[in-house]
Design an enzyme around this catalytic site. Structure first.
Site, PDB file in Angstrom:
ATOM      1  N   ALA A   1       0.184  69.274  29.019  1.00  0.00           N
ATOM      2  CA  ALA A   1      -0.722  69.081  30.148  1.00  0.00           C
ATOM      3  C   ALA A   1      -0.836  67.577  30.401  1.00  0.00           C
ATOM      4  O   ALA A   1      -0.528  66.769  29.529  1.00  0.00           O
ATOM      5  CB  ALA A   1      -2.085  69.652  29.810  1.00  0.00           C
TER       6      ALA A   1
ATOM      7  N   GLY B   1       1.443  72.193  26.538  1.00  0.00           N
ATOM      8  CA  GLY B   1       1.752  73.012  27.711  1.00  0.00           C
ATOM      9  C   GLY B   1       3.250  73.114  27.981  1.00  0.00           C
ATOM     10  O   GLY B   1       3.707  74.077  28.595  1.00  0.00           O
TER      11      GLY B   1
ATOM     12  N   GLU C   1       4.402  75.800  25.809  1.00  0.00           N
ATOM     13  CA  GLU C   1       3.845  77.041  26.376  1.00  0.00           C
ATOM     14  C   GLU C   1       4.613  77.466  27.626  1.00  0.00           C
ATOM     15  O   GLU C   1       4.873  78.655  27.831  1.00  0.00           O
ATOM     16  CB  GLU C   1       2.354  76.836  26.694  1.00  0.00           C
ATOM     17  CG  GLU C   1       1.536  76.664  25.412  1.00  0.00           C
ATOM     18  CD  GLU C   1       0.093  76.259  25.669  1.00  0.00           C
ATOM     19  OE1 GLU C   1      -0.149  75.399  26.549  1.00  0.00           O
ATOM     20  OE2 GLU C   1      -0.808  76.803  24.997  1.00  0.00           O
TER      21      GLU C   1
ATOM     22  N   GLU D   1      -2.279  69.856  20.554  1.00  0.00           N
ATOM     23  CA  GLU D   1      -3.598  69.808  21.219  1.00  0.00           C
ATOM     24  C   GLU D   1      -4.738  69.443  20.285  1.00  0.00           C
ATOM     25  O   GLU D   1      -5.692  68.781  20.682  1.00  0.00           O
ATOM     26  CB  GLU D   1      -3.909  71.169  21.876  1.00  0.00           C
ATOM     27  CG  GLU D   1      -3.122  71.464  23.139  1.00  0.00           C
ATOM     28  CD  GLU D   1      -1.800  72.171  22.886  1.00  0.00           C
ATOM     29  OE1 GLU D   1      -1.305  72.140  21.735  1.00  0.00           O
ATOM     30  OE2 GLU D   1      -1.266  72.754  23.837  1.00  0.00           O
TER      31      GLU D   1
HETATM   32  N1  CO8 Z   1      -0.009  63.506  29.760  1.00  0.00           N
HETATM   33  C1  CO8 Z   1      -0.029  62.376  30.496  1.00  0.00           C
HETATM   34  N2  CO8 Z   1       0.792  61.364  30.282  1.00  0.00           N
HETATM   35  C2  CO8 Z   1       1.690  61.459  29.281  1.00  0.00           C
HETATM   36  C3  CO8 Z   1       1.779  62.622  28.487  1.00  0.00           C
HETATM   37  C4  CO8 Z   1       0.881  63.682  28.758  1.00  0.00           C
HETATM   38  N3  CO8 Z   1       0.906  64.837  28.072  1.00  0.00           N
HETATM   39  N4  CO8 Z   1       2.751  62.442  27.561  1.00  0.00           N
HETATM   40  C5  CO8 Z   1       3.258  61.217  27.791  1.00  0.00           C
HETATM   41  N5  CO8 Z   1       2.634  60.630  28.824  1.00  0.00           N
HETATM   42  C6  CO8 Z   1       2.870  59.300  29.396  1.00  0.00           C
HETATM   43  C7  CO8 Z   1       2.387  58.209  28.477  1.00  0.00           C
HETATM   44  O1  CO8 Z   1       1.006  57.991  28.660  1.00  0.00           O
HETATM   45  C8  CO8 Z   1       3.231  57.046  28.931  1.00  0.00           C
HETATM   46  O2  CO8 Z   1       2.692  56.545  30.132  1.00  0.00           O
HETATM   47  P1  CO8 Z   1       2.424  54.944  30.305  1.00  0.00           P
HETATM   48  O3  CO8 Z   1       3.796  54.339  30.222  1.00  0.00           O
HETATM   49  O4  CO8 Z   1       1.793  54.861  31.625  1.00  0.00           O
HETATM   50  O5  CO8 Z   1       1.567  54.549  29.160  1.00  0.00           O
HETATM   51  C9  CO8 Z   1       4.561  57.708  29.280  1.00  0.00           C
HETATM   52  O6  CO8 Z   1       4.265  59.095  29.503  1.00  0.00           O
HETATM   53  C10 CO8 Z   1       5.572  57.605  28.167  1.00  0.00           C
HETATM   54  O7  CO8 Z   1       4.981  58.147  26.994  1.00  0.00           O
HETATM   55  P2  CO8 Z   1       5.053  57.381  25.562  1.00  0.00           P
HETATM   56  O8  CO8 Z   1       5.083  55.917  25.766  1.00  0.00           O
HETATM   57  O9  CO8 Z   1       3.976  57.948  24.722  1.00  0.00           O
HETATM   58  O10 CO8 Z   1       6.504  57.900  25.086  1.00  0.00           O
HETATM   59  P3  CO8 Z   1       7.020  58.011  23.574  1.00  0.00           P
HETATM   60  O11 CO8 Z   1       8.478  58.283  23.700  1.00  0.00           O
HETATM   61  O12 CO8 Z   1       6.565  56.839  22.775  1.00  0.00           O
HETATM   62  O13 CO8 Z   1       6.261  59.294  22.952  1.00  0.00           O
HETATM   63  C11 CO8 Z   1       5.482  61.576  22.968  1.00  0.00           C
HETATM   64  C12 CO8 Z   1       6.561  60.574  23.420  1.00  0.00           C
HETATM   65  C13 CO8 Z   1       5.524  61.731  21.445  1.00  0.00           C
HETATM   66  C14 CO8 Z   1       5.825  62.904  23.645  1.00  0.00           C
HETATM   67  C15 CO8 Z   1       4.101  61.062  23.383  1.00  0.00           C
HETATM   68  O14 CO8 Z   1       4.140  60.679  24.746  1.00  0.00           O
HETATM   69  C16 CO8 Z   1       3.002  62.082  23.232  1.00  0.00           C
HETATM   70  O15 CO8 Z   1       2.530  62.321  22.131  1.00  0.00           O
HETATM   71  N6  CO8 Z   1       2.561  62.698  24.352  1.00  0.00           N
HETATM   72  C17 CO8 Z   1       1.460  63.630  24.362  1.00  0.00           C
HETATM   73  C18 CO8 Z   1       1.876  64.976  23.783  1.00  0.00           C
HETATM   74  C19 CO8 Z   1       0.682  65.895  23.737  1.00  0.00           C
HETATM   75  O16 CO8 Z   1      -0.318  65.639  23.097  1.00  0.00           O
HETATM   76  N7  CO8 Z   1       0.782  67.028  24.440  1.00  0.00           N
HETATM   77  C20 CO8 Z   1      -0.262  68.017  24.501  1.00  0.00           C
HETATM   78  C21 CO8 Z   1      -1.110  67.769  25.693  1.00  0.00           C
HETATM   79  S1  CO8 Z   1      -2.509  68.842  25.768  1.00  0.00           S
HETATM   80  C22 CO8 Z   1      -1.889  70.275  26.374  1.00  0.00           C
HETATM   81  O17 CO8 Z   1      -0.726  70.412  26.645  1.00  0.00           O
HETATM   82  C23 CO8 Z   1      -2.892  71.365  26.583  1.00  0.00           C
HETATM   83  C24 CO8 Z   1      -2.238  72.636  26.998  1.00  0.00           C
HETATM   84  C25 CO8 Z   1      -3.136  73.316  27.947  1.00  0.00           C
HETATM   85  C26 CO8 Z   1      -2.437  74.384  28.749  1.00  0.00           C
HETATM   86  C27 CO8 Z   1      -1.178  73.962  29.483  1.00  0.00           C
HETATM   87  C28 CO8 Z   1      -1.402  73.178  30.694  1.00  0.00           C
HETATM   88  C29 CO8 Z   1      -0.140  72.573  31.228  1.00  0.00           C
END
Ligand code: CO8
Length: 259
Positions: free
Chosen positions: A66, A109, A112, A132
């Site tokens: 998400a 997500g 999912e 999450e």
């Molecule tokens: N949401 C918003 N922005 C994101 C997300 C995200 N999930 N993931 C990455 N980004 C953004 C980062 O903020 C960054 O943006 P900026 O350059 O502006 O700071 C850009 O994408 C690149 O990301 P990273 O610099 O973090 O890239 P890395 O290669 O260092 O890391 C990762 C990659 C490991 C994937 C890392 O980005 C990460 O941990 N992301 C979040 C993963 C996460 O926690 N996902 C779960 C989210 S909650 C969820 O999904 C709830 C489900 C609910 C139902 C489904 C609805 C869709």
């Protein structure tokens, strides 16, 4: 043609291909992209020329979950009132078979969304996880339900409770989450290949098959078997059944009309 800003939509013969394309946010599934996804899926689902759908991302990421930035400032009240995850029920309602072609991260997500599809193919660098809990929340679109059914309780608990345990492609294959693992550049072509095979069958038989298999997740065996038998009988009302059986008996290739 509809203009999308977060996805790229293409047609490869009878296969609809949707590519998630928000590289700056690792394909985070915010409001805009999920609305576009539903719109494109509905377009393919109602298009008689399309027999199967492939959803993919980039080589690096399927979807990182998400859009966490859109979670800022949200309250329980508006999450309930706006029910922003309603899009996931709409994906479930798609009648045509869907294949997820997953490269890189399929997190939260994203994992999912892959599990909402009917078949998952993974690239060698794919990584599946439900992080999450690290945000103080829980999976909201099937992570605590479909993942258990796909890989069993202990692994699902480990993944969802630690937020850090992830399945790589080979682990996902061994656990039964994905059907096959391919080199990164082969995942999409292989997905389209399988989608074309599915699209060559009768569309009604494919829709009935999908519906029957999905029913196995919903009801006890006895009710599921009855549902299957009724759909089996229903299939005898189609032109495709006449064609398929006639083609077998006369040793020729069946040409399904989708009627
Ligand atoms: N949401 C918003 N922005 C994101 C997300 C995200 N999930 N993931 C990455 N980004 C953004 C980062 O903020 C960054 O943006 P900026 O350059 O502006 O700071 C850009 O994408 C690149 O990301 P990273 O610099 O973090 O890239 P890395 O290669 O260092 O890391 C990762 C990659 C490991 C994937 C890392 O980005 C990460 O941990 N992301 C979040 C993963 C996460 O926690 N996902 C779960 C989210 S909650 C969820 O999904 C709830 C489900 C609910 C139902 C489904 C609805 C869709």
């Amino acid at each position: 043609p509809t203009q999308y800003s977060c996805i790229i939509v293409e047609q490869d013969g009878p296969v609809g291909v949707i590519r998630l394309n928000r590289p700056e946010a690792l394909n985070a599934l915010g409001q805009q992209i999920t609305q576009e996804l539903i719109h494109a899926l509905n377009g393919f689902d109602t298009n008689n020329d399309i027999g199967a759908i492939v959803i993919t991302g980039s080589d690096k990421v399927f979807a990182a979950g998400a859009d966490i930035k859109q979670f800022q400032g949200r309250t329980m009240a508006n999450m309930i009132k706006e029910d922003t995850l309603d899009w996931s029920s709409k994906i479930r309602a798609v009648r045509k078979p869907m294949i997820a072609a997953v490269n890189g991260y399929a997190l939260g997500g994203g994992c999912e969304l892959a599990m909402m599809c009917d078949i998952i193919y993974a690239g060698e660098k794919a990584l599946f996880g439900q992080p999450e809990i690290n945000l103080g929340i829980i999976p909201g679109a099937g992570g605590t339900q479909r993942l258990v059914k796909a890989i069993g309780k202990s692994k699902a608990m480990e993944i969802c409770l630690t937020g850090s345990v992830k399945l790589n492609a080979q682990e996902a294959l061994a656990a039964g989450l994905v059907s096959a693992v391919y080199p990164v550049d082969k995942v999409l072509p292989q997905s389209i290949k399988t989608a074309k095979i599915i699209a060559s069958k009768g569309q009604i038989a494919a829709a009935l098959t999908k519906s029957a298999i999905n029913q196995s997740f919903e009801v006890p065996l006895e009710a599921g078997l009855l549902y299957e038998r009724r759909l089996f009988q229903t299939a005898f009302g189609t032109e495709d059944r006449k064609e398929g059986v006639d083609a077998f008996v006369n040793k020729r290739v069946a040409k399904f009309s989708h009627l």
